[in-house]
Design a protein around this motif. Structure first.
Motif, PDB file in Angstrom:
ATOM      1  N   TYR A  89       6.327   4.646  11.444  1.00  0.00           N
ATOM      2  CA  TYR A  89       6.262   5.438  10.225  1.00  0.00           C
ATOM      3  C   TYR A  89       6.126   4.604   8.951  1.00  0.00           C
ATOM      4  O   TYR A  89       5.234   4.838   8.149  1.00  0.00           O
ATOM      5  CB  TYR A  89       7.464   6.379  10.127  1.00  0.00           C
ATOM      6  N   ASP A  90       7.033   3.641   8.717  1.00  0.00           N
ATOM      7  CA  ASP A  90       6.993   2.900   7.451  1.00  0.00           C
ATOM      8  C   ASP A  90       7.411   1.442   7.633  1.00  0.00           C
ATOM      9  O   ASP A  90       7.717   1.011   8.747  1.00  0.00           O
ATOM     10  CB  ASP A  90       7.836   3.592   6.378  1.00  0.00           C
ATOM     11  N   ARG A  91       7.429   0.689   6.545  1.00  0.00           N
ATOM     12  CA  ARG A  91       7.743  -0.749   6.572  1.00  0.00           C
ATOM     13  C   ARG A  91       9.146  -1.006   7.124  1.00  0.00           C
ATOM     14  O   ARG A  91       9.341  -1.904   7.939  1.00  0.00           O
ATOM     15  CB  ARG A  91       7.602  -1.332   5.161  1.00  0.00           C
ATOM     16  N   ASP A  92      10.140  -0.222   6.683  1.00  0.00           N
ATOM     17  CA  ASP A  92      11.500  -0.415   7.191  1.00  0.00           C
ATOM     18  C   ASP A  92      11.549  -0.238   8.705  1.00  0.00           C
ATOM     19  O   ASP A  92      12.225  -0.998   9.403  1.00  0.00           O
ATOM     20  CB  ASP A  92      12.480   0.561   6.521  1.00  0.00           C
ATOM     21  N   ALA A  93      10.841   0.750   9.210  1.00  0.00           N
ATOM     22  CA  ALA A  93      10.804   0.980  10.655  1.00  0.00           C
ATOM     23  C   ALA A  93      10.128  -0.189  11.364  1.00  0.00           C
ATOM     24  O   ALA A  93      10.601  -0.654  12.402  1.00  0.00           O
ATOM     25  CB  ALA A  93      10.079   2.283  10.963  1.00  0.00           C
ATOM     26  N   LEU A  94       9.053  -0.678  10.797  1.00  0.00           N
ATOM     27  CA  LEU A  94       8.332  -1.809  11.387  1.00  0.00           C
ATOM     28  C   LEU A  94       9.227  -3.043  11.449  1.00  0.00           C
ATOM     29  O   LEU A  94       9.308  -3.725  12.479  1.00  0.00           O
ATOM     30  CB  LEU A  94       7.071  -2.102  10.566  1.00  0.00           C
ATOM     31  N   PRO A 102       4.411  -2.683  16.397  1.00  0.00           N
ATOM     32  CA  PRO A 102       3.027  -2.242  16.186  1.00  0.00           C
ATOM     33  C   PRO A 102       2.389  -3.120  15.106  1.00  0.00           C
ATOM     34  O   PRO A 102       3.088  -3.835  14.379  1.00  0.00           O
ATOM     35  CB  PRO A 102       3.188  -0.795  15.711  1.00  0.00           C
ATOM     36  N   ALA A 103       1.097  -3.041  14.977  1.00  0.00           N
ATOM     37  CA  ALA A 103       0.387  -3.875  14.008  1.00  0.00           C
ATOM     38  C   ALA A 103       0.665  -3.454  12.566  1.00  0.00           C
ATOM     39  O   ALA A 103       0.567  -4.275  11.653  1.00  0.00           O
ATOM     40  CB  ALA A 103      -1.111  -3.831  14.280  1.00  0.00           C
ATOM     41  N   ASN A 104       1.017  -2.187  12.357  1.00  0.00           N
ATOM     42  CA  ASN A 104       1.173  -1.698  10.993  1.00  0.00           C
ATOM     43  C   ASN A 104       2.015  -0.426  11.000  1.00  0.00           C
ATOM     44  O   ASN A 104       2.409   0.055  12.066  1.00  0.00           O
ATOM     45  CB  ASN A 104      -0.208  -1.426  10.375  1.00  0.00           C
ATOM     46  N   SER A 105       2.250   0.112   9.827  1.00  0.00           N
ATOM     47  CA  SER A 105       2.951   1.391   9.705  1.00  0.00           C
ATOM     48  C   SER A 105       2.048   2.393   9.000  1.00  0.00           C
ATOM     49  O   SER A 105       1.148   2.010   8.237  1.00  0.00           O
ATOM     50  CB  SER A 105       4.252   1.227   8.916  1.00  0.00           C
ATOM     51  N   ALA A 106       2.303   3.661   9.224  1.00  0.00           N
ATOM     52  CA  ALA A 106       1.493   4.715   8.621  1.00  0.00           C
ATOM     53  C   ALA A 106       1.566   4.667   7.094  1.00  0.00           C
ATOM     54  O   ALA A 106       0.541   4.747   6.413  1.00  0.00           O
ATOM     55  CB  ALA A 106       1.961   6.085   9.139  1.00  0.00           C
ATOM     56  N   MET A 107       2.759   4.526   6.554  1.00  0.00           N
ATOM     57  CA  MET A 107       2.918   4.522   5.095  1.00  0.00           C
ATOM     58  C   MET A 107       2.231   3.312   4.463  1.00  0.00           C
ATOM     59  O   MET A 107       1.612   3.437   3.401  1.00  0.00           O
ATOM     60  CB  MET A 107       4.400   4.568   4.713  1.00  0.00           C
ATOM     61  N   ASP A 108       2.328   2.152   5.098  1.00  0.00           N
ATOM     62  CA  ASP A 108       1.661   0.962   4.568  1.00  0.00           C
ATOM     63  C   ASP A 108       0.142   1.107   4.622  1.00  0.00           C
ATOM     64  O   ASP A 108      -0.555   0.768   3.665  1.00  0.00           O
ATOM     65  CB  ASP A 108       2.082  -0.298   5.335  1.00  0.00           C
ATOM     66  N   MET A 109      -0.356   1.616   5.748  1.00  0.00           N
ATOM     67  CA  MET A 109      -1.808   1.807   5.868  1.00  0.00           C
ATOM     68  C   MET A 109      -2.316   2.779   4.810  1.00  0.00           C
ATOM     69  O   MET A 109      -3.348   2.543   4.184  1.00  0.00           O
ATOM     70  CB  MET A 109      -2.183   2.319   7.260  1.00  0.00           C
ATOM     71  N   ALA A 110      -1.596   3.874   4.628  1.00  0.00           N
ATOM     72  CA  ALA A 110      -2.018   4.868   3.633  1.00  0.00           C
ATOM     73  C   ALA A 110      -2.055   4.240   2.241  1.00  0.00           C
ATOM     74  O   ALA A 110      -3.024   4.444   1.489  1.00  0.00           O
ATOM     75  CB  ALA A 110      -1.078   6.072   3.657  1.00  0.00           C
ATOM     76  N   ALA A 111      -1.038   3.465   1.909  1.00  0.00           N
ATOM     77  CA  ALA A 111      -1.002   2.811   0.593  1.00  0.00           C
ATOM     78  C   ALA A 111      -2.168   1.838   0.437  1.00  0.00           C
ATOM     79  O   ALA A 111      -2.823   1.807  -0.616  1.00  0.00           O
ATOM     80  CB  ALA A 111       0.331   2.097   0.401  1.00  0.00           C
ATOM     81  N   GLU A 112      -2.445   1.069   1.484  1.00  0.00           N
ATOM     82  CA  GLU A 112      -3.572   0.118   1.446  1.00  0.00           C
ATOM     83  C   GLU A 112      -4.900   0.847   1.253  1.00  0.00           C
ATOM     84  O   GLU A 112      -5.804   0.332   0.613  1.00  0.00           O
ATOM     85  CB  GLU A 112      -3.612  -0.704   2.740  1.00  0.00           C
ATOM     86  N   MET A 113      -5.011   2.033   1.808  1.00  0.00           N
ATOM     87  CA  MET A 113      -6.238   2.822   1.725  1.00  0.00           C
ATOM     88  C   MET A 113      -6.334   3.616   0.425  1.00  0.00           C
ATOM     89  O   MET A 113      -7.389   4.152   0.105  1.00  0.00           O
ATOM     90  CB  MET A 113      -6.310   3.794   2.915  1.00  0.00           C
ATOM     91  N   GLY A 114      -5.234   3.733  -0.294  1.00  0.00           N
ATOM     92  CA  GLY A 114      -5.228   4.502  -1.533  1.00  0.00           C
ATOM     93  C   GLY A 114      -5.150   6.001  -1.316  1.00  0.00           C
ATOM     94  O   GLY A 114      -5.652   6.783  -2.131  1.00  0.00           O
ATOM     95  N   ILE A 115      -4.523   6.419  -0.208  1.00  0.00           N
ATOM     96  CA  ILE A 115      -4.401   7.841   0.112  1.00  0.00           C
ATOM     97  C   ILE A 115      -2.938   8.198   0.327  1.00  0.00           C
ATOM     98  O   ILE A 115      -2.082   7.319   0.415  1.00  0.00           O
ATOM     99  CB  ILE A 115      -5.227   8.225   1.364  1.00  0.00           C
ATOM    100  N   ASP A 116      -2.658   9.481   0.424  1.00  0.00           N
ATOM    101  CA  ASP A 116      -1.315   9.973   0.727  1.00  0.00           C
ATOM    102  C   ASP A 116      -1.304  10.543   2.138  1.00  0.00           C
ATOM    103  O   ASP A 116      -2.288  11.143   2.578  1.00  0.00           O
ATOM    104  CB  ASP A 116      -0.913  11.095  -0.239  1.00  0.00           C
ATOM    105  N   ILE A 117      -0.183  10.386   2.822  1.00  0.00           N
ATOM    106  CA  ILE A 117      -0.012  11.037   4.119  1.00  0.00           C
ATOM    107  C   ILE A 117       0.202  12.529   3.861  1.00  0.00           C
ATOM    108  O   ILE A 117       0.863  12.910   2.891  1.00  0.00           O
ATOM    109  CB  ILE A 117       1.187  10.422   4.871  1.00  0.00           C
ATOM    110  N   LEU A 118      -0.365  13.365   4.719  1.00  0.00           N
ATOM    111  CA  LEU A 118      -0.193  14.803   4.550  1.00  0.00           C
ATOM    112  C   LEU A 118       1.281  15.198   4.597  1.00  0.00           C
ATOM    113  O   LEU A 118       2.056  14.651   5.385  1.00  0.00           O
ATOM    114  CB  LEU A 118      -0.927  15.582   5.646  1.00  0.00           C
ATOM    115  N   THR A 119       1.632  16.168   3.771  1.00  0.00           N
ATOM    116  CA  THR A 119       2.951  16.789   3.851  1.00  0.00           C
ATOM    117  C   THR A 119       2.897  17.865   4.936  1.00  0.00           C
ATOM    118  O   THR A 119       1.812  18.212   5.428  1.00  0.00           O
ATOM    119  CB  THR A 119       3.324  17.450   2.514  1.00  0.00           C
TER     120      THR A 119
END
Length: 184
Positions: A89-94, A102-119
């Motif tokens: 899910y996020d950096r703390d979890a990673l 895992p190679a990355n987290s969802a929240m970090d990837m979204a931030a790198e991409m400039g998008i928000d994860i869906l609510t």
């Protein structure tokens, strides 16, 4: 600043227009020419759309915010985007994982991409436009109270119903990724 070449931008716009024309029910009352005009002056947002596309999200226009004058794009790939799976899910979890990270987290990837994860609300709105995540699942924005307790939530669609589940935020699976939203 992250920008595309003119050729990359033209290819992306062509692809987005084809998808826009193919799925008119997702954006009734919205004209592609208006969307394209807005995109032409938002190079950073175009870069983010390109990231959504290259990771398998198949972004498409799903709405227009009258108050802000922004178009809303969601990942509309049938399944959770292939290039964004097997992430916690996020950096703390990673960082909490001792092995088999895992190679990355969802929240970090979204931030790198400039998008928000869906609510959860956005995920349910997406499911009104079609049937998504019939074989996969997608992390969604987790409320702070749940995250503080170590959990994270995700959704999928089974039996013609949208389900919301929980898991430890550090978990990751080959069939779980995340979907994003972008306002342009």
């Amino acid at each position: 600043m992250k920008e595309l070449t003119s050729q990359q931008q033209e290819e992306l716009f062509n692809l987005l227009k084809l998808r826009f024309d193919k799925h008119t029910s997702r954006h009734q009352g919205i004209r592609w020419a208006d969307v394209e005009t807005k995109l032409e002056v938002e190079s950073a947002k175009v870069w983010s759309l390109h990231q959504m596309e290259t990771t398998g999200g198949e972004p498409d226009v799903v709405g227009f915010d009258e108050n802000t004058g922004e178009y809303l794009f969601y990942d509309c790939s049938p399944e959770s985007p292939k290039g964004r799976r097997s992430v916690c899910y996020d950096r703390d979890a990673l960082e909490s994982r001792k092995e088999y990270k895992p190679a990355n987290s969802a929240m970090d990837m979204a931030a790198e991409m400039g998008i928000d994860i869906l609510t959860e609300m956005q995920y349910r709105e997406l499911q009104q436009l079609g049937s998504f995540d019939l074989k996969t699942s997608s992390w969604i924005k987790t409320p702070t109270a749940i995250r503080k307790l170590g959990g994270a939530i995700f959704c999928d669609r089974r039996y013609d119903t949208v389900f919301v589940y929980h898991n430890g935020a550090e978990s990751y699976y080959a069939a779980r990724g995340f979907r994003g939203a972008l306002k342009v």
